[in-house]
Design a protein around this motif. Structure first.
Motif, PDB file in Angstrom:
ATOM      1  N   ASP A 139     -24.977 -11.520   2.912  1.00  0.00           N
ATOM      2  CA  ASP A 139     -24.291 -10.961   2.121  1.00  0.00           C
ATOM      3  C   ASP A 139     -24.951 -11.193   0.723  1.00  0.00           C
ATOM      4  O   ASP A 139     -24.989 -11.763   0.457  1.00  0.00           O
ATOM      5  CB  ASP A 139     -23.299 -12.011   2.300  1.00  0.00           C
ATOM      6  CG  ASP A 139     -21.521 -11.701   1.385  1.00  0.00           C
ATOM      7  OD1 ASP A 139     -21.295 -10.578   0.528  1.00  0.00           O
ATOM      8  OD2 ASP A 139     -20.877 -13.149   1.193  1.00  0.00           O
ATOM      9  N   LEU A 140     -24.902  -9.853  -0.075  1.00  0.00           N
ATOM     10  CA  LEU A 140     -25.767 -10.524  -0.756  1.00  0.00           C
ATOM     11  C   LEU A 140     -25.519 -10.885  -1.906  1.00  0.00           C
ATOM     12  O   LEU A 140     -25.510 -10.317  -3.497  1.00  0.00           O
ATOM     13  CB  LEU A 140     -26.903  -9.042  -1.398  1.00  0.00           C
ATOM     14  CG  LEU A 140     -27.950  -8.992  -0.187  1.00  0.00           C
ATOM     15  CD1 LEU A 140     -28.813  -7.242  -0.427  1.00  0.00           C
ATOM     16  CD2 LEU A 140     -29.012  -9.886  -0.121  1.00  0.00           C
ATOM     17  N   THR A 141     -23.239 -10.443  -1.731  1.00  0.00           N
ATOM     18  CA  THR A 141     -22.497 -10.714  -3.483  1.00  0.00           C
ATOM     19  C   THR A 141     -22.250 -12.166  -3.232  1.00  0.00           C
ATOM     20  O   THR A 141     -21.809 -12.374  -4.868  1.00  0.00           O
ATOM     21  CB  THR A 141     -20.946 -10.235  -2.717  1.00  0.00           C
ATOM     22  OG1 THR A 141     -20.589 -10.961  -1.494  1.00  0.00           O
ATOM     23  CG2 THR A 141     -21.475  -8.416  -2.338  1.00  0.00           C
ATOM     24  N   ARG A 142     -22.851 -13.051  -2.189  1.00  0.00           N
ATOM     25  CA  ARG A 142     -22.704 -14.342  -3.245  1.00  0.00           C
ATOM     26  C   ARG A 142     -23.802 -14.902  -2.824  1.00  0.00           C
ATOM     27  O   ARG A 142     -24.722 -14.775  -2.560  1.00  0.00           O
ATOM     28  CB  ARG A 142     -21.147 -15.491  -2.008  1.00  0.00           C
ATOM     29  CG  ARG A 142     -20.929 -14.275  -1.647  1.00  0.00           C
ATOM     30  CD  ARG A 142     -19.978 -15.356  -0.621  1.00  0.00           C
ATOM     31  NE  ARG A 142     -19.921 -15.578   0.478  1.00  0.00           N
ATOM     32  CZ  ARG A 142     -19.895 -16.496   0.994  1.00  0.00           C
ATOM     33  NH1 ARG A 142     -18.992 -17.715   1.223  1.00  0.00           N
ATOM     34  NH2 ARG A 142     -20.732 -17.041   2.293  1.00  0.00           N
ATOM     35  N   PHE A 143     -24.257 -15.271  -4.243  1.00  0.00           N
ATOM     36  CA  PHE A 143     -25.961 -16.510  -4.754  1.00  0.00           C
ATOM     37  C   PHE A 143     -25.019 -17.465  -5.646  1.00  0.00           C
ATOM     38  O   PHE A 143     -24.436 -17.052  -6.497  1.00  0.00           O
ATOM     39  CB  PHE A 143     -26.649 -15.485  -5.474  1.00  0.00           C
ATOM     40  CG  PHE A 143     -26.043 -14.215  -6.610  1.00  0.00           C
ATOM     41  CD1 PHE A 143     -26.610 -14.598  -7.595  1.00  0.00           C
ATOM     42  CD2 PHE A 143     -26.007 -13.115  -6.011  1.00  0.00           C
ATOM     43  CE1 PHE A 143     -25.968 -14.158  -8.471  1.00  0.00           C
ATOM     44  CE2 PHE A 143     -25.044 -12.130  -7.558  1.00  0.00           C
ATOM     45  CZ  PHE A 143     -25.619 -13.493  -8.146  1.00  0.00           C
ATOM     46  N   VAL A 144     -26.190 -18.661  -5.710  1.00  0.00           N
ATOM     47  CA  VAL A 144     -25.725 -19.271  -6.023  1.00  0.00           C
ATOM     48  C   VAL A 144     -27.227 -19.308  -7.101  1.00  0.00           C
ATOM     49  O   VAL A 144     -28.256 -18.821  -6.957  1.00  0.00           O
ATOM     50  CB  VAL A 144     -26.194 -20.574  -5.718  1.00  0.00           C
ATOM     51  CG1 VAL A 144     -26.121 -21.839  -6.405  1.00  0.00           C
ATOM     52  CG2 VAL A 144     -24.914 -20.573  -3.976  1.00  0.00           C
ATOM     53  N   VAL A 145     -26.555 -19.233  -9.485  1.00  0.00           N
ATOM     54  CA  VAL A 145     -27.643 -19.056  -9.567  1.00  0.00           C
ATOM     55  C   VAL A 145     -27.668 -20.911 -10.202  1.00  0.00           C
ATOM     56  O   VAL A 145     -27.099 -21.842 -10.454  1.00  0.00           O
ATOM     57  CB  VAL A 145     -26.835 -18.368 -10.991  1.00  0.00           C
ATOM     58  CG1 VAL A 145     -27.973 -18.775 -12.355  1.00  0.00           C
ATOM     59  CG2 VAL A 145     -27.040 -17.010 -10.822  1.00  0.00           C
ATOM     60  N   THR A 146     -28.873 -21.074 -10.117  1.00  0.00           N
ATOM     61  CA  THR A 146     -29.360 -22.430 -10.446  1.00  0.00           C
ATOM     62  C   THR A 146     -29.834 -22.342 -11.430  1.00  0.00           C
ATOM     63  O   THR A 146     -30.782 -21.983 -11.878  1.00  0.00           O
ATOM     64  CB  THR A 146     -29.840 -23.366  -9.637  1.00  0.00           C
ATOM     65  OG1 THR A 146     -31.214 -22.453  -9.056  1.00  0.00           O
ATOM     66  CG2 THR A 146     -29.511 -23.291  -7.868  1.00  0.00           C
ATOM     67  N   THR A 147     -29.937 -23.198 -12.396  1.00  0.00           N
ATOM     68  CA  THR A 147     -30.244 -23.587 -13.660  1.00  0.00           C
ATOM     69  C   THR A 147     -31.693 -24.840 -13.769  1.00  0.00           C
ATOM     70  O   THR A 147     -30.667 -26.193 -13.284  1.00  0.00           O
ATOM     71  CB  THR A 147     -29.428 -23.795 -14.878  1.00  0.00           C
ATOM     72  OG1 THR A 147     -27.884 -25.171 -14.505  1.00  0.00           O
ATOM     73  CG2 THR A 147     -28.983 -22.821 -14.897  1.00  0.00           C
ATOM     74  N   ALA A 148     -32.440 -24.600 -14.187  1.00  0.00           N
ATOM     75  CA  ALA A 148     -33.771 -25.263 -14.742  1.00  0.00           C
ATOM     76  C   ALA A 148     -33.161 -26.584 -15.218  1.00  0.00           C
ATOM     77  O   ALA A 148     -32.122 -25.967 -16.336  1.00  0.00           O
ATOM     78  CB  ALA A 148     -35.219 -25.025 -16.001  1.00  0.00           C
ATOM     79  N   PRO A 149     -33.378 -28.061 -15.087  1.00  0.00           N
ATOM     80  CA  PRO A 149     -32.357 -28.895 -16.636  1.00  0.00           C
ATOM     81  C   PRO A 149     -33.729 -28.969 -17.472  1.00  0.00           C
ATOM     82  O   PRO A 149     -34.925 -28.245 -17.724  1.00  0.00           O
ATOM     83  CB  PRO A 149     -33.612 -30.136 -15.113  1.00  0.00           C
ATOM     84  CG  PRO A 149     -34.643 -29.982 -14.258  1.00  0.00           C
ATOM     85  CD  PRO A 149     -34.056 -28.497 -14.059  1.00  0.00           C
ATOM     86  N   GLN A 150     -32.989 -29.540 -18.422  1.00  0.00           N
ATOM     87  CA  GLN A 150     -32.640 -29.560 -19.393  1.00  0.00           C
ATOM     88  C   GLN A 150     -34.356 -29.976 -20.159  1.00  0.00           C
ATOM     89  O   GLN A 150     -33.616 -31.348 -19.758  1.00  0.00           O
ATOM     90  CB  GLN A 150     -31.676 -29.414 -20.880  1.00  0.00           C
ATOM     91  CG  GLN A 150     -31.063 -28.403 -20.261  1.00  0.00           C
ATOM     92  CD  GLN A 150     -31.136 -27.227 -21.611  1.00  0.00           C
ATOM     93  OE1 GLN A 150     -32.481 -26.982 -21.470  1.00  0.00           O
ATOM     94  NE2 GLN A 150     -30.640 -26.178 -20.683  1.00  0.00           N
ATOM     95  N   ARG A 151     -34.617 -29.890 -20.974  1.00  0.00           N
ATOM     96  CA  ARG A 151     -36.132 -30.637 -20.763  1.00  0.00           C
ATOM     97  C   ARG A 151     -35.868 -31.105 -21.770  1.00  0.00           C
ATOM     98  O   ARG A 151     -36.313 -30.150 -23.090  1.00  0.00           O
ATOM     99  CB  ARG A 151     -37.470 -29.719 -20.408  1.00  0.00           C
ATOM    100  CG  ARG A 151     -37.864 -29.491 -19.212  1.00  0.00           C
ATOM    101  CD  ARG A 151     -39.141 -28.994 -18.449  1.00  0.00           C
ATOM    102  NE  ARG A 151     -39.174 -28.849 -17.589  1.00  0.00           N
ATOM    103  CZ  ARG A 151     -40.117 -29.559 -16.045  1.00  0.00           C
ATOM    104  NH1 ARG A 151     -39.766 -30.599 -16.745  1.00  0.00           N
ATOM    105  NH2 ARG A 151     -39.321 -29.387 -15.099  1.00  0.00           N
TER     106      ARG A 151
END
Length: 149
Positions: free
Chosen positions: A117-129
């Motif tokens: 299912d390409l409509t559901r994806f999780v966007v992870t953000t890199a930790p703030q450095r």
């Protein structure tokens, strides 16, 4: 030329204004049909669209060619028969479409495996450095640079 152009409403093909209005009626009826849930509402929508289309064709026809060869009662009877027949054909084709697409989905699953299912994806953000200066020298008012000239 007018004799060879037998068609709709008055026996002649409609002009560009009539065709545009027919397209608008068809698009509006198609858009409304997706929101309906009962066959009675669908038949009512088809009836209204046919009446609107017939009215548009009658109003935009050439006034000199407006002599109908059929009687009004014969035309009304034809429309009353055509409306439920068309409603059943349209509803049946919609059901047939859903059966065909479910069979295709099942066959595709059996041949190719599960479909991602390409409509559901999780966007992870890199930790703030934090900047290295802030880690080594916490506090203060910020970075110093050369004085402004």
């Amino acid at each position: 030329m007018a004799v060879a152009a037998h068609g709709v409403a008055s026996g002649h093909l409609p002009g560009s204004a009539g065709l545009v209005l027919l397209v608008v009626i068809g698009v509006a009826a198609g858009a409304l049909a997706h929101r309906l849930s009962s066959m009675v509402a669908f038949v009512a929508l088809l009836t209204g669209a046919q009446l609107a289309g017939h009215t548009v064709l009658s109003l935009t026809a050439d006034p000199m060619a407006h002599a109908h060869s059929s009687t009004t009662s014969a035309m009304a009877t034809t429309h009353l028969v055509a409306i439920p027949v068309c409603a059943l054909l349209i509803a049946g084709s919609g059901r047939l479409y859903s059966v065909i697409t479910s069979v295709i989905r099942t066959l595709r699953f059996l041949v190719a495996g599960p479909i991602t299912d390409l409509t559901r994806f999780v966007v992870t953000t890199a930790p703030q450095r934090r900047p290295l200066v802030g880690v080594l020298a916490p506090g203060g008012v910020g970075l110093r640079g050369p004085p402004a000239a």
